[in-house]
Design a protein around this motif. Sequence first.
Motif, mmCIF file in Angstrom:
data_model
loop_
_atom_site.group_PDB
_atom_site.id
_atom_site.type_symbol
_atom_site.label_atom_id
_atom_site.label_comp_id
_atom_site.label_asym_id
_atom_site.label_seq_id
_atom_site.Cartn_x
_atom_site.Cartn_y
_atom_site.Cartn_z
ATOM 1 N N ALA A 96 0.861 -1.192 0.000
ATOM 2 C CA ALA A 96 0.000 0.000 0.000
ATOM 3 C C ALA A 96 0.891 1.235 0.000
ATOM 4 O O ALA A 96 1.940 1.260 0.644
ATOM 5 C CB ALA A 96 -0.910 0.002 1.216
ATOM 6 N N ARG A 97 0.463 2.272 -0.746
ATOM 7 C CA ARG A 97 1.294 3.467 -0.898
ATOM 8 C C ARG A 97 0.426 4.714 -0.968
ATOM 9 O O ARG A 97 -0.550 4.753 -1.708
ATOM 10 C CB ARG A 97 2.091 3.326 -2.189
ATOM 11 C CG ARG A 97 3.056 4.453 -2.458
ATOM 12 C CD ARG A 97 3.768 4.284 -3.789
ATOM 13 N NE ARG A 97 4.534 3.040 -3.859
ATOM 14 C CZ ARG A 97 5.152 2.629 -4.972
ATOM 15 N NH1 ARG A 97 5.096 3.348 -6.067
ATOM 16 N NH2 ARG A 97 5.819 1.495 -4.968
ATOM 17 N N LEU A 98 0.817 5.723 -0.201
ATOM 18 C CA LEU A 98 0.190 7.034 -0.291
ATOM 19 C C LEU A 98 0.717 7.704 -1.554
ATOM 20 O O LEU A 98 1.922 7.783 -1.763
ATOM 21 C CB LEU A 98 0.529 7.880 0.938
ATOM 22 C CG LEU A 98 0.058 9.326 0.939
ATOM 23 C CD1 LEU A 98 -1.463 9.416 0.850
ATOM 24 C CD2 LEU A 98 0.557 10.035 2.185
ATOM 25 N N VAL A 99 -0.192 8.177 -2.397
ATOM 26 C CA VAL A 99 0.181 8.808 -3.661
ATOM 27 C C VAL A 99 -0.126 10.296 -3.581
ATOM 28 O O VAL A 99 -1.262 10.684 -3.303
ATOM 29 C CB VAL A 99 -0.570 8.154 -4.846
ATOM 30 C CG1 VAL A 99 -0.285 8.885 -6.136
ATOM 31 C CG2 VAL A 99 -0.182 6.678 -4.961
ATOM 32 N N ASP A 100 0.878 11.113 -3.808
ATOM 33 C CA ASP A 100 0.736 12.565 -3.789
ATOM 34 C C ASP A 100 0.249 13.002 -5.166
ATOM 35 O O ASP A 100 1.034 13.110 -6.108
ATOM 36 C CB ASP A 100 2.076 13.212 -3.448
ATOM 37 C CG ASP A 100 1.991 14.723 -3.363
ATOM 38 O OD1 ASP A 100 0.874 15.273 -3.398
ATOM 39 O OD2 ASP A 100 3.053 15.367 -3.268
ATOM 40 N N ALA A 101 -1.050 13.224 -5.275
ATOM 41 C CA ALA A 101 -1.660 13.558 -6.565
ATOM 42 C C ALA A 101 -2.931 14.358 -6.333
ATOM 43 O O ALA A 101 -3.535 14.262 -5.264
ATOM 44 C CB ALA A 101 -1.990 12.268 -7.321
#
Length: 136
Positions: A96-101
């Motif tokens: 799981a990854r937090l995506v800066d978008a």
Amino acid sequence: MSGAEQVGIVLVSHSGPVAEAVVALARELAAGGATAPMAAAGGTSAGGLGTSSELVAAAAEKVDRGAGVALLVDLGSAVLTVKSMLAEGDELPEGARLVDAPFVEGAVAALVTASAGGDLDAVEAAATEAYGYRKT
């Protein structure tokens, strides 16, 4: 990547209706074939404004197909909630990854890329590139 292994996407918003609407919009715009799994995690478990780690965890589990889960968030405390969950290490699926978008444009780009079989790095890159979409 087999059909069973696909990047999942979770949209974390302070508002359940906003998260659901962005999921619906992204699916509409990415129509034309099978789409990657995407789920909304908006609001509190009581239906109010806020962010619920329980709802985020449930949504991530729902979309996890073994290729990672991209988490896109709307505002400050949603970022903090997801960062805290990632730091804990046991509430979210592996990968799981937090995506800066940007929330809307990033969600559409992420879904299109994941639906085309992109890996988590490609999904993150597509969503992040949405910061460059000019409106003028």
